[in-house]
Write a protein that holds these residues in place. Sequence first.
Motif, PDB file in Angstrom:
ATOM      1  N   ARG A  46      24.937 -43.129  51.363  1.00 24.40           N
ATOM      2  CA  ARG A  46      26.393 -42.945  51.282  1.00 24.40           C
ATOM      3  C   ARG A  46      27.148 -43.885  52.225  1.00 24.40           C
ATOM      4  N   GLU A  77      19.364 -34.526  41.226  1.00 27.88           N
ATOM      5  CA  GLU A  77      20.780 -34.556  40.847  1.00 27.88           C
ATOM      6  C   GLU A  77      21.553 -35.497  41.771  1.00 27.88           C
ATOM      7  N   ALA A  78      21.136 -35.609  43.033  1.00 30.51           N
ATOM      8  CA  ALA A  78      21.800 -36.546  43.950  1.00 30.51           C
ATOM      9  C   ALA A  78      21.648 -37.978  43.457  1.00 30.51           C
ATOM     10  N   ALA A  80      21.077 -38.879  40.332  1.00 31.63           N
ATOM     11  CA  ALA A  80      21.856 -38.988  39.091  1.00 31.63           C
ATOM     12  C   ALA A  80      23.334 -39.187  39.415  1.00 31.63           C
ATOM     13  N   GLY A  81      23.828 -38.485  40.412  1.00 30.67           N
ATOM     14  CA  GLY A  81      25.216 -38.649  40.819  1.00 30.67           C
ATOM     15  C   GLY A  81      25.501 -40.054  41.326  1.00 30.67           C
ATOM     16  N   ARG A  84      25.511 -42.417  38.278  1.00 32.32           N
ATOM     17  CA  ARG A  84      26.765 -42.255  37.519  1.00 32.32           C
ATOM     18  C   ARG A  84      27.936 -42.921  38.246  1.00 32.32           C
ATOM     19  N   GLU A  85      28.004 -42.732  39.539  1.00 34.12           N
ATOM     20  CA  GLU A  85      29.100 -43.290  40.338  1.00 34.12           C
ATOM     21  C   GLU A  85      29.185 -44.805  40.192  1.00 34.12           C
ATOM     22  N   SER A  89      24.293 -44.742  32.938  1.00 32.29           N
ATOM     23  CA  SER A  89      24.270 -43.549  32.099  1.00 32.29           C
ATOM     24  C   SER A  89      22.943 -43.528  31.347  1.00 32.29           C
TER      25      SER A  89
END
Length: 110
Positions: A46, A77-78, A80-81, A84-85, A89
């Motif tokens: 991050r 999921e982290a 995947a997020g 996506r960001e 896709s």
Amino acid sequence: PPAGAPVLAGYLDGTPVGAVAFDDGRESERGCGWIPLLAVAEPWRRRGYGVQLIGQAVMHYRPMGRDRLRLPTPETEAAAGFYREFGFSPAADGPAWEKFIGYDPEFLGT
């Protein structure tokens, strides 16, 4: 990554922060650049290092004529997020995620 695959490691003050690997043979027939590994160490997540590694993949594959990047389906999921960001896709034709990296003629006014 496959044996012999190029790997680029990112360092901050001599400490490894993350890495990206390139599989130049895989997906080439589909015009895709394949990233078998994209990782950033927990303390540096991050902070923009992951997107810099993706940028290195773009710089690696665009001169080869690849117009999309592909990477394995995220395991968390982290992840995947994060994908996506930054424009990834799920790929329509398989268990991978992808992002368009080609030039958009409309954007360029051509």
